[in-house]
Design an enzyme around this catalytic site. Structure first.
Site, PDB file in Angstrom:
ATOM      1  N   SER A   1       0.849  -1.188   0.000  1.00  0.00           N
ATOM      2  CA  SER A   1       0.000   0.000   0.000  1.00  0.00           C
ATOM      3  C   SER A   1       0.883   1.235   0.000  1.00  0.00           C
ATOM      4  O   SER A   1       1.994   1.229   0.556  1.00  0.00           O
ATOM      5  CB  SER A   1      -0.907   0.016   1.228  1.00  0.00           C
TER       6      SER A   1
ATOM      7  N   TYR B   1      -3.832   0.205  10.132  1.00  0.00           N
ATOM      8  CA  TYR B   1      -3.716  -0.268   8.745  1.00  0.00           C
ATOM      9  C   TYR B   1      -2.331   0.048   8.178  1.00  0.00           C
ATOM     10  O   TYR B   1      -1.654  -0.825   7.625  1.00  0.00           O
ATOM     11  CB  TYR B   1      -4.801   0.382   7.892  1.00  0.00           C
TER      12      TYR B   1
END
Length: 701
Positions: free
Chosen positions: A577, A590
């Site tokens: 990510s 996250y």
């Protein structure tokens, strides 16, 4: 000698007519030929995949003269009568085919005669005629079937086959000695039919049966009836008796797990320019044969029918089930097989024989476990296994009435290295880049996972989809199967936080395809919350999926990937990510979990390099369209964090935030993952590729 275990021989299935007059009504002669062919070819008691050929002589208008001429419609080269359409038939002028005999001086002209067939083409049909065309053109009958059912080949490959053929059918079915398909065999059948006008067909030793009739329906029903009579006769001989001398080995209750462990190890030891894909079967017939007393004797003889032999090689490799844990034994067994194959090639080669092909075994038999086949792609591996199953059935029936007779070794070699067969192989298109590669994609039902799987499938790879949502991943698999073929895609329900499920997923992949070359670790979740609102449960959930999940998938992939070091290495791709390298407010759980996964990838790149395992990362950002993650709370949370509407305004926000002002799609991530999995990036490991339309905060340097 061990005492045989109890069990009667498996009987032959008996076919029945499936002809439907209402379906056949109104069809043209060529359409009736197709209907008959599809009925025959879709019934595996009648013929095997791609086997057999059918024909009809049809009156057609000649496009050159406008006159009616007789045209032979016959299955074209390489087709399958069970699935073919009308364009699968070659069409040729019958009068020109008959005139070809003027060019024929004897069996030494067989190959030459094939070259004349294109000159007989009717109406510019591009479908190439097969070498079996003379079997149909030279006979003076309107409808002809030539099929290779197991029950019939069992008669054709038995020492008492000719006598049994006479016993069953009297003078209605003749017997012709073995002859390779070609013009000479066509002449032999034609001459037999002329001398025996009462005959309805002929048994071709070691090959199959050919029969004829005046109508499509009569021809079909006669073919089915003859096979049923052969099967019924053999079943009476088999009844009450064990096959192949009886069983001396019991089926292993753990055979599926044994196959999952064994197949990758064998695959990694096989030599060659391209990798192989495996297929495992523990069907009743394969176990009956593999567990039998006669296995060593019969397996060494090889197959009889050319259709079987071309796909299964001269003989299978037999492995001792007590030594499967010994890698040295497996390596030695494969090396011995390759040496024996090379010796066979040298012993039988002609002055003009093509160079020796792949010397690895196609069929591997393991008592107690079953049958394993390896080939360049999954469909070929599966079909090779099915053909060896046909060979097993043939041996069972042949031994029930006499002694099984395999193809003569020199004749078998001449078929395997037939110049016409070599020319056909040379005409085949080059395989796609990923053919022979096996991939497992976690989160395979999601947007990025499914897009990556699709890209790998498009490139020719076999793919195992793993996802915790079993119903959804099955829908994705079914969709891919329709698009790319059912052989190349499988799925498994897998929660990457559950180590037992992860281990089972990789075992499933090994058993279904033979091993692993590519891991795409993609399964993920997303959450957004300020630190004060981040619960321990939310924190743990992110780390369970995004850090531990990647760890578990890499851990259980590792052993499979290591097997392929000598085959050019393997690839792991983590889907990371942008947040793994660029800090994000309100998403600490996250972002930090993604950062942990990215650093894990760097550690694994160090550890994997000596094993030929490359490990790289793709960092996406704002993949909103087509993403399952963005369909949930994450979309609302990120919209709230960025103080925009959760609909199109959010998409515009991320698009405009990027340097290139472009949307990032799942397919964009898939292209990067594909490149990292491919040989194009063979010298890249420990790298990260950002696919985010440009974000200066995510620059890795």
């Amino acid at each position: 000698m061990q005492t045989p275990l109890a069990g009667e021989a498996i009987p032959f299935a008996i076919p029945a007519s499936r002809w439907d007059d209402s379906t056949a009504a109104g069809k043209s002669e060529s359409e009736l030929l197709l209907y008959r062919s599809n009925l025959l070819g879709s019934d595996l008691t009648v013929t095997n995949f791609g086997g057999g050929n059918t024909s009809a002589k049809v009156m057609e208008t000649d496009p050159l003269t406008g006159e009616l001429v007789e045209v032979l419609w016959v299955k074209g080269s390489g087709g399958d009568i069970g699935s073919m359409k009308l364009d699968g038939f070659a069409t040729l002028y019958e009068d020109k085919l008959l005139a070809l005999e003027g060019h024929y001086a004897g069996e030494e002209d067989d190959d030459k005669m094939v070259g004349f067939l294109p000159h007989c083409t009717f109406n510019l049909n591009s479908r190439a005629a097969s070498i079996d065309t003379p079997l149909h053109s030279l006979l003076p009958y309107k409808h002809i079937d030539h099929v290779h059912p197991d029950a019939v080949i069992a008669l054709a490959a038995s020492s008492n086959g000719e006598a049994v053929t006479k016993e069953i059918w009297g003078d209605a079915i003749g017997w012709l000695p073995w002859k390779r398909p070609g013009f000479t065999l066509g002449v032999m059948i034609r001459d037999f039919a002329r001398a025996n006008p009462q005959a309805k067909g002929a048994m071709l030793a070691g090959h199959g049966i050919i029969c004829w009739a005046d109508t499509a329906k009569d021809c079909y029903e006669q073919t089915v009836h003859l096979i049923a009579e052969a099967a019924d006769y053999l079943n009476n001989k088999l009844a009450g008796n064990p096959a192949f001398g009886g069983a001396v080995t019991a089926p292993n209750e753990n055979r599926a797990a044994i196959a999952a462990d064994l197949m990758p190890r064998l695959r990694g030891l096989m030599t060659g320019a391209r990798r192989k894909v495996g297929h495992f079967s523990d069907d009743e017939a394969s176990l009956e044969f593999a567990n039998s007393a006669d296995l060593p004797r019969l397996a060494a003889l090889g197959t009889s029918c050319p259709d079987h032999f071309l796909r299964t090689k001269i003989a299978p490799l037999l492995l001792d089930p007590a030594k499967l844990d010994d890698d040295a034994y497996l390596a030695e067994s494969l090396a011995e097989y390759r040496e024996l194959y090379a010796t066979y090639y040298e012993r039988c080669k002609r002055a003009n024989s093509p160079a020796m092909r792949d010397a690895n075994p196609v069929v591997v038999l393991v008592p107690g476990v079953g049958r394993i086949t390896f080939a360049a792609d999954k469909a070929t591996a599966r079909i090779a296994g099915e053909f060896y199953l046909n060979a097993i059935n043939v041996m069972r029936g042949a031994e029930a009435i006499g002694d099984y007779i395999a193809l003569d070794e020199q004749e078998a070699f001449d078929i395997e290295y037939w110049l016409l067969e070599e020319a056909k192989l040379q005409r085949m298109p080059a395989p796609k880049e990923m053919v022979g590669k096996i991939a497992l994609v976690t989160g395979g039902a999601g947007g990025i996972g499914a897009a990556t799987a699709a890209r790998l499938l498009k490139g020719g790879a076999c793919v195992m989809l793993a996802d915790r949502d079993g119903d959804v991943v099955e829908e994705v698999r079914a969709s891919f199967a329709r698009q790319y073929g059912k052989d190349v895609v499988r799925c498994v329900t897998c929660d990457v936080t559950d180590e037992a499920q992860v281990a089972a997923a990789f075992a499933n992949c090994a058993r279904e395809f033979g091993g692993l070359d590519i891991l795409v670790a993609n399964a993920g979740i997303a959450s957004s919350a300020p630190i004060e609102q981040t619960t321990v449960e939310l924190w743990d959930r992110n780390y369970d999926v995004l850090a531990q999940g990647y760890f578990l998938t890499a851990k259980h992939a590792w052993g499979l990937l290591k097997q392929m070091n000598d085959q050019g290495g393997t690839s792991v791709v983590f889907i990371g990510s942008k947040n793994a390298v660029a800090a994000a407010a309100g998403a600490s759980a996250y972002a930090s979990a993604k950062a942990a996964a990215n650093h894990l990838a760097r550690c694994l790149a160090l550890e994997g390099a000596p094993e030929g395992i490359r490990v790289n990362v793709v960092n996406p950002d704002a993949v909103i369209k087509g993403s399952r993650i963005w369909d949930g709370d994450w979309r609302k949370e990120r919209a709230a964090s960025n103080k925009v509407d959760a609909g199109e305004e959010l998409e515009a926000h991320y698009r405009n935030r990027s340097m290139l002002k472009r949307d990032v799609l799942p397919e964009d991530i898939a292209e990067a993952a594909y490149w990292l999995a491919s040989e194009a990036s063979a010298k890249s490991t420990g790298n990260m590729i950002n696919v985010d339309a440009g974000n200066v905060q995510a620059f890795t340097r």
